[in-house]
Write an enzyme that holds these catalytic residues in place. Structure first.
Site, PDB file in Angstrom:
ATOM      1  N   CYS A   3       7.754  45.223  11.365  1.00  0.00           N
ATOM      2  CA  CYS A   3       8.145  45.906  10.122  1.00  0.00           C
ATOM      3  C   CYS A   3       9.598  46.343  10.230  1.00  0.00           C
ATOM      4  CB  CYS A   3       7.278  47.142   9.902  1.00  0.00           C
ATOM      5  SG  CYS A   3       5.555  46.743   9.685  1.00  0.00           S
ATOM      6  N   ASP A  53       5.616  25.880  -5.183  1.00  0.00           N
ATOM      7  CA  ASP A  53       5.526  27.018  -4.251  1.00  0.00           C
ATOM      8  C   ASP A  53       6.099  26.575  -2.909  1.00  0.00           C
ATOM      9  OD1 ASP A  53       4.881  29.260  -2.786  1.00  0.00           O
ATOM     10  OD2 ASP A  53       2.718  29.010  -2.915  1.00  0.00           O
ATOM     11  N   CYS A  56       3.870  54.406  11.998  1.00  0.00           N
ATOM     12  CA  CYS A  56       3.519  53.631  13.185  1.00  0.00           C
ATOM     13  C   CYS A  56       4.323  54.087  14.405  1.00  0.00           C
ATOM     14  CB  CYS A  56       3.799  52.165  12.904  1.00  0.00           C
ATOM     15  SG  CYS A  56       3.537  51.130  14.327  1.00  0.00           S
ATOM     16  N   CYS A  62       9.182  32.426  -1.985  1.00  0.00           N
ATOM     17  CA  CYS A  62       9.171  33.466  -0.959  1.00  0.00           C
ATOM     18  C   CYS A  62      10.585  33.785  -0.499  1.00  0.00           C
ATOM     19  CB  CYS A  62       8.279  33.069   0.209  1.00  0.00           C
ATOM     20  SG  CYS A  62       8.678  31.474   0.905  1.00  0.00           S
TER      21      CYS A  62
HETATM   22  N1  SAH Z   1       0.764  27.029  -2.403  1.00  0.00           N
HETATM   23  C1  SAH Z   1       0.186  27.207  -1.099  1.00  0.00           C
HETATM   24  C2  SAH Z   1       1.156  26.957   0.078  1.00  0.00           C
HETATM   25  C3  SAH Z   1       2.561  27.434  -0.083  1.00  0.00           C
HETATM   26  S1  SAH Z   1       3.486  27.411   1.432  1.00  0.00           S
HETATM   27  C4  SAH Z   1      -0.469  28.566  -0.975  1.00  0.00           C
HETATM   28  O1  SAH Z   1      -0.190  29.457  -1.775  1.00  0.00           O
HETATM   29  O2  SAH Z   1      -1.292  28.753  -0.099  1.00  0.00           O
HETATM   30  C5  SAH Z   1       4.529  26.006   1.215  1.00  0.00           C
HETATM   31  C6  SAH Z   1       3.859  24.688   1.551  1.00  0.00           C
HETATM   32  O3  SAH Z   1       4.797  23.632   1.343  1.00  0.00           O
HETATM   33  C7  SAH Z   1       3.387  24.554   3.000  1.00  0.00           C
HETATM   34  O4  SAH Z   1       2.022  24.239   2.982  1.00  0.00           O
HETATM   35  C8  SAH Z   1       4.240  23.378   3.550  1.00  0.00           C
HETATM   36  O5  SAH Z   1       3.528  22.589   4.468  1.00  0.00           O
HETATM   37  C9  SAH Z   1       4.560  22.614   2.298  1.00  0.00           C
HETATM   38  N2  SAH Z   1       5.764  21.749   2.312  1.00  0.00           N
HETATM   39  C10 SAH Z   1       6.924  21.934   2.990  1.00  0.00           C
HETATM   40  N3  SAH Z   1       7.833  21.001   2.655  1.00  0.00           N
HETATM   41  C11 SAH Z   1       7.244  20.190   1.739  1.00  0.00           C
HETATM   42  C12 SAH Z   1       7.702  19.048   0.988  1.00  0.00           C
HETATM   43  N4  SAH Z   1       8.918  18.563   1.157  1.00  0.00           N
HETATM   44  N5  SAH Z   1       6.832  18.487   0.123  1.00  0.00           N
HETATM   45  C13 SAH Z   1       5.584  18.985  -0.048  1.00  0.00           C
HETATM   46  N6  SAH Z   1       5.107  20.056   0.632  1.00  0.00           N
HETATM   47  C14 SAH Z   1       5.929  20.667   1.506  1.00  0.00           C
END
Ligand code: SAH
Length: 470
Positions: A80, A398, A71, A425
Site C-alpha cells: 500500500c 479492457d 496497518c 487500469c
Molecule cells: N477483461 C478481463 C481481463 C482484463 S486484463 C477481466 O476483466 O477479467 C487484460 C487482458 O488482456 C489479459 O488477460 C491479457 O492476457 C490480455 N492481453 C494482453 N495483450 C493482449 C493483446 N495484444 N490482445 C489480446 N489480449 C491481450
C-alpha cells in the site's frame, strides 16, 4: 546543495510510486512517505541536475489528509503506497489524476473533461477486499518459517500474516502451513542459494461462494508428508481445493507450469453478478470482487444493450466481461492473447449455459483486422452472409496497462461501432488512446473512475464513447 543537506519543503503532488513531490529552488524533489499538504524538513539522499530524492527528517505541519495507517507495516511493505492518506482524500486524488491526464495527455479541453467526469466509485469499507493473496515463505535467522510480504524494492520477507487488504482466513491457513513445515522439517525456499522447498502460499477465496483454495508453490515436484498438511487444511471452513504447483525456476515469476491437486477440486467457483466462474490457481481473476461488480455494472450500463446487439470484448481474459454482457446481447465475440484464459472462458460459458458468446485466441490487433478485412479469424469464416456484422453495435476493450495497440484502435474506428466502452487500469495510456479514438467520429460521453485497489496509486476507469452521427 549536496547530499544530507536539509531544507523545508512543501509537498504538492504524488509521483507514480506514491512518493511525495515538492519543488525547492527550481528543483523537483521526490520524498518517500510524504503526502501532498505536508510541510516537512527534507534531507537530500540523492541529487541529479534538475531533480533529487529526499527523506522525511521531520514533519513540521502534517497534511490535513494525513492520518495514522491502520496497518503496522505500512511504509515498510511494498503493497500500500498511500495508506496514510485519508480514504476520501485518496479518492479525490485519483479522480483528479484521471481528469489531469485527460487534459494533459488526451488533449481534451478542461471544460469538456469537467462535463464528462463522473464521481469516482469508492468502497464503503476499503479493507479486507482482496480475494487472492500470495505469501512468500522464508526462514528467519533461527530457521523458523516466516510468511509475509516483500519489503519495498526488495525480496526480504517482512512477517505479516493478517494484511488489512486480505481476508481473515489467510492467517489461519499460514499458521497451518508453518506448523506443518516445523513438525515435518520442511524447508522454506532460499532465493540466494536456490535451495529449500516452500516458495509461496497462494490463497484464493470466493467471496460469493465462500469456497477456499490453497496452492503451495514448491521448488520441487512432491511435497513430503502431504497427507498431514491436507488433513489440517481440510478443517478450514470452505476448503474446496488444495494443490501444489511446481516452480523450480530461479526467476521472479511466482507460479510454475505444473499444478497437481492434492485434495478436492482443481478449482474454486465464484460468481460476479450471477455469472459463475471456475477459477484455477493460474487463472486471471479480478482481485477486488466488490468493486469488480460495480466496474462491470458500469460497463454494462454504458454498453446500453437491449438483446439485439453484437458486441466485441477485446482483451477478454477468462471472459468475465463477455459473459456478463452476453446475458443482455445477441452475440458477444471475445478476443484474448492467452490460450488458457480462452479455454477458461469457453468452459465458463458452458457452465452458465451461455451459447451466444464465442472466444478467439490471438492479439486484438491481429484478430480484429483479419475479421474486418476478410470476415474470418485464423482463416475460419465468421461473417457468413451478414455483412452488417462487420460493424458491431458495441466494442468493449479492457487492455493491460500499456493500453491498446494502434492497429487495434484504427481497426475499431474502421468498424465504426455505435458505442465504444473502454475499461482501463492506467489513466495515462487511456488518455493517449482516447485522443486517437475521439479525434474525429467519436464523442467522449462519460468517464467513471472505480477504486479497485484502495491505498495504492492504481486507478481503474470505465469510459463511454459514442459515434457522433448515431
Ligand atoms: N477483461 C478481463 C481481463 C482484463 S486484463 C477481466 O476483466 O477479467 C487484460 C487482458 O488482456 C489479459 O488477460 C491479457 O492476457 C490480455 N492481453 C494482453 N495483450 C493482449 C493483446 N495484444 N490482445 C489480446 N489480449 C491481450
Amino acid at each position: 546543495m549536496k547530499k544530507n543537506d536539509t531544507f523545508q519543503l512543501e509537498i504538492t503532488d504524488l509521483g507514480i510510486g506514491g512518493e511525495g513531490i515538492g519543488k525547492y529552488e527550481g528543483m523537483t524533489f521526490f520524498v518517500k512517505g510524504a503526502l501532498p499538504g505536508d510541510r516537512i524538513v527534507a534531507g537530500v539522499t540523492k541529487l541529479k541536475k534538475t531533480y533529487g530524492y529526499a527523506r522525511v527528517v521531520e514533519i513540521i505541519e502534517p497534511s490535513p489528509n494525513r492520518r495514522e495507517a491502520v496497518c503496522p507495516v505500512s511504509g515498510k511493505c511494498g503493497g500500500c503506497q498511500i495508506m496514510e492518506m485519508d480514504y476520501a482524500a485518496q479518492l479525490r486524488f485519483k479522480q483528479q489524476k484521471v481528469a489531469d491526464d485527460l487534459v494533459r495527455i488526451g488533449g481534451f479541453a478542461p471544460d469538456k473533461v469537467a462535463a464528462v467526469m463522473q464521481p469516482i466509485i469508492g468502497m464503503e469499507e476499503p479493507y479486507h477486499f482482496r480475494n487472492k493473496a500470495q505469501y512468500p515463505v522464508q526462514e528467519d535467522a533461527e530457521g523458523n518459517p516466516v510468511a509475509g510480504f516483500y519489503a519495498l524494492r526488495s525480496h526480504r520477507v517482512i512477517e505479516h500474516e493478517n494484511c488489512y487488504l486480505g481476508v481473515e482466513v489467510n492467517e489461519q491457513i499460514l499458521t497451518i502451513v508453518k506448523d506443518y513445515m516445523r513438525a515435518n522439517r520442511v524447508s522454506a525456499y532460499d532465493e540466494t542459494t536456490g535451495k529449500g522447498l516452500i516458495r509461496h502460499v497462494l490463497i484464493r477465496v470466493g467471496f460469493t461462494s465462500k469456497e477456499v483454495m490453497v496452492c503451495l508453490v514448491i521448488n520441487g515436484s512432491t511435497l513430503p508428508v502431504a497427507g498431514a498438511l491436507v488433513e489440517a487444511l481440510q478443517q478450514v471452513e470452505g476448503m474446496t481445493s488444495i494443490s501444489v504447483n511446481s516452480n523450480t525456476r530461479r526467476d521472479n515469476v511466482i507460479l510454475g507450469n505444473v499444478t497437481k491437486t492434492l485434495w478436492g477440486a482443481d478449482y474454486i467457483t465464484d460468481s460476479i453478478g450471477g455469472v459463475q466462474f471456475q477459477i484455477q490457481p493460474r487463472s486471471f481473476y479480478q482481485v477486488n470482487p466488490v468493486q469488480t461488480e460495480k466496474l462491470y455494472g458500469k460497463a454494462l450500463e454504458y454498453a446500453n444493450l437491449t438483446g439485439e446487439e453484437t458486441v466485441w470484448d477485446l482483451y477478454c481474459g477468462i471472459g468475465t466481461i463477455s459473459l456478463f454482457l452476453a446475458k443482455k446481447a445477441k452475440m458477444v465475440y471475445g478476443v484474448e492473447i492467452v490460450p488458457e484464459a480462452i479455454e477458461d472462458a469457453k468452459r465458463n460459458a458452458a457452465l452458465n449455459h451461455i451459447t451466444n458468446a464465442r472466444f478467439y485466441v490471438g492479439k486484438a490487433e491481429e484478430v480484429l483486422p483479419e475479421y474486418y478485412e476478410q470476415g474470418s479469424i485464423h482463416g475460419e469464416r465468421i461473417l457468413e452472409a451478414d455483412a452488417t456484422l462487420k460493424s458491431p453495435d458495441v466494442i468493449v476493450v479492457d487492455p493491460p496497462r500499456k493500453g491498446c495497440d494502434e492497429m487495434c484502435l484504427s481497426t475499431m474506428l474502421r468498424m465504426a461501432p455505435k458505442r465504444i466502452v473502454y475499461v482501463s487500469c492506467d489513466p495515462a495510456t487511456l488518455a493517449r488512446d482516447l485522443k486517437i479514438l475521439c479525434a474525429e467520429d467519436y464523442q467522449l460521453e462519460a468517464v467513471t473512475p472505480v477504486d479497485q485497489f484502495c491505498h495504492s496509486m492504481h486507478v481503474e476507469c470505465v469510459v463511454l464513447m459514442s459515434k457522433a452521427d448515431t
